[in-house]
Scaffold this motif. Structure first.
Motif, PDB file in Angstrom:
ATOM      1  N   ILE A  82       3.547  17.917 -11.788  1.00 23.71           N
ATOM      2  CA  ILE A  82       3.330  19.306 -11.384  1.00 23.71           C
ATOM      3  C   ILE A  82       4.619  20.121 -11.504  1.00 23.71           C
ATOM      4  N   THR A  83       5.740  19.515 -11.094  1.00 22.23           N
ATOM      5  CA  THR A  83       7.005  20.254 -11.105  1.00 22.23           C
ATOM      6  C   THR A  83       7.730  20.185 -12.442  1.00 22.23           C
ATOM      7  N   GLY A  84       7.272  19.330 -13.344  1.00 22.13           N
ATOM      8  CA  GLY A  84       7.892  19.246 -14.669  1.00 22.13           C
ATOM      9  C   GLY A  84       9.100  18.348 -14.732  1.00 22.13           C
ATOM     10  N   GLY A  85       9.188  17.377 -13.857  1.00 22.53           N
ATOM     11  CA  GLY A  85      10.322  16.459 -13.854  1.00 22.53           C
ATOM     12  C   GLY A  85      10.022  15.177 -14.616  1.00 22.53           C
ATOM     13  N   CYS A  86      10.878  14.196 -14.417  1.00 23.37           N
ATOM     14  CA  CYS A  86      10.730  12.877 -15.044  1.00 23.37           C
ATOM     15  C   CYS A  86       9.683  12.080 -14.253  1.00 23.37           C
ATOM     16  N   VAL A  87       8.567  11.780 -14.892  1.00 23.18           N
ATOM     17  CA  VAL A  87       7.455  11.111 -14.199  1.00 23.18           C
ATOM     18  C   VAL A  87       7.859   9.723 -13.722  1.00 23.18           C
ATOM     19  N   ALA A  88       8.560   8.966 -14.571  1.00 25.77           N
ATOM     20  CA  ALA A  88       8.977   7.618 -14.184  1.00 25.77           C
ATOM     21  C   ALA A  88       9.923   7.661 -12.990  1.00 25.77           C
TER      22      ALA A  88
ATOM     23  N   SER B 170       0.832  -1.212   0.000  1.00 28.44           N
ATOM     24  CA  SER B 170       0.000   0.000   0.000  1.00 28.44           C
ATOM     25  C   SER B 170       0.860   1.253   0.000  1.00 28.44           C
ATOM     26  N   GLY B 171       1.877   1.260   0.830  1.00 29.44           N
ATOM     27  CA  GLY B 171       2.772   2.412   0.888  1.00 29.44           C
ATOM     28  C   GLY B 171       3.482   2.642  -0.432  1.00 29.44           C
ATOM     29  N   GLY B 172       3.921   1.557  -1.070  1.00 32.42           N
ATOM     30  CA  GLY B 172       4.588   1.678  -2.362  1.00 32.42           C
ATOM     31  C   GLY B 172       3.671   2.212  -3.442  1.00 32.42           C
ATOM     32  N   ALA B 173       2.443   1.729  -3.462  1.00 27.93           N
ATOM     33  CA  ALA B 173       1.479   2.192  -4.473  1.00 27.93           C
ATOM     34  C   ALA B 173       1.119   3.662  -4.257  1.00 27.93           C
ATOM     35  N   ILE B 174       0.876   4.035  -3.019  1.00 23.83           N
ATOM     36  CA  ILE B 174       0.544   5.428  -2.721  1.00 23.83           C
ATOM     37  C   ILE B 174       1.741   6.327  -3.017  1.00 23.83           C
ATOM     38  N   GLY B 175       2.930   5.878  -2.637  1.00 23.97           N
ATOM     39  CA  GLY B 175       4.136   6.661  -2.890  1.00 23.97           C
ATOM     40  C   GLY B 175       4.415   6.832  -4.375  1.00 23.97           C
ATOM     41  N   ALA B 176       4.207   5.768  -5.156  1.00 21.36           N
ATOM     42  CA  ALA B 176       4.431   5.858  -6.605  1.00 21.36           C
ATOM     43  C   ALA B 176       3.462   6.840  -7.249  1.00 21.36           C
ATOM     44  N   GLY B 177       2.216   6.783  -6.837  1.00 25.20           N
ATOM     45  CA  GLY B 177       1.225   7.716  -7.370  1.00 25.20           C
ATOM     46  C   GLY B 177       1.525   9.153  -6.988  1.00 25.20           C
ATOM     47  N   THR B 178       1.908   9.349  -5.747  1.00 30.91           N
ATOM     48  CA  THR B 178       2.227  10.687  -5.276  1.00 30.91           C
ATOM     49  C   THR B 178       3.483  11.227  -5.951  1.00 30.91           C
ATOM     50  N   GLY B 179       4.486  10.369  -6.097  1.00 29.46           N
ATOM     51  CA  GLY B 179       5.721  10.787  -6.755  1.00 29.46           C
ATOM     52  C   GLY B 179       5.492  11.145  -8.211  1.00 29.46           C
ATOM     53  N   ALA B 180       4.683  10.352  -8.906  1.00 26.76           N
ATOM     54  CA  ALA B 180       4.376  10.648 -10.306  1.00 26.76           C
ATOM     55  C   ALA B 180       3.602  11.956 -10.424  1.00 26.76           C
ATOM     56  N   ALA B 181       2.628  12.146  -9.552  1.00 25.74           N
ATOM     57  CA  ALA B 181       1.837  13.383  -9.593  1.00 25.74           C
ATOM     58  C   ALA B 181       2.696  14.602  -9.281  1.00 25.74           C
ATOM     59  N   ALA B 182       3.586  14.472  -8.321  1.00 25.64           N
ATOM     60  CA  ALA B 182       4.439  15.599  -7.956  1.00 25.64           C
ATOM     61  C   ALA B 182       5.374  15.982  -9.096  1.00 25.64           C
ATOM     62  N   THR B 183       5.893  14.979  -9.815  1.00 28.85           N
ATOM     63  CA  THR B 183       6.795  15.313 -10.919  1.00 28.85           C
ATOM     64  C   THR B 183       6.045  15.861 -12.123  1.00 28.85           C
TER      65      THR B 183
END
Length: 75
Positions: free
Chosen positions: A46-52, A31-44
């Motif tokens: 927004i900030t214009g970084g590498c989504v992967a 659960s933590g990994g899935a939530i973290g992956a989604g949050t990390g992708a969304a944050a990048t």
């Protein structure tokens, strides 16, 4: 397009079927990994970084957080 959607649905179903029979620690880490992956992708996005890259880093941090949360609850 229909074929791609069918293949994607099959891959998702097979991936979810592997999650049966997990213990509490594994569930929290997943659960933590899935939530973290989604949050990390969304944050990048927004900030214009590498989504992967954001998804990988967020997933790793989320998995570690799930593990630490479990260890804190079991003591």
């Amino acid at each position: 397009m229909k074929r791609i959607a069918t293949v994607g649905l099959m891959v998702a179903a097979l991936g979810l079927s592997a999650c049966s029979g997990l213990n509490t620690k594994e569930q929290r880490m997943l659960s933590g990994g899935a939530i973290g992956a989604g949050t990390g992708a969304a944050a990048t996005v927004i900030t214009g970084g590498c989504v992967a890259c954001g998804a990988v880093v967020g997933g790793a941090i989320g998995t570690a957080a799930g593990y630490l949360y479990h260890e804190g609850k079991s003591n």
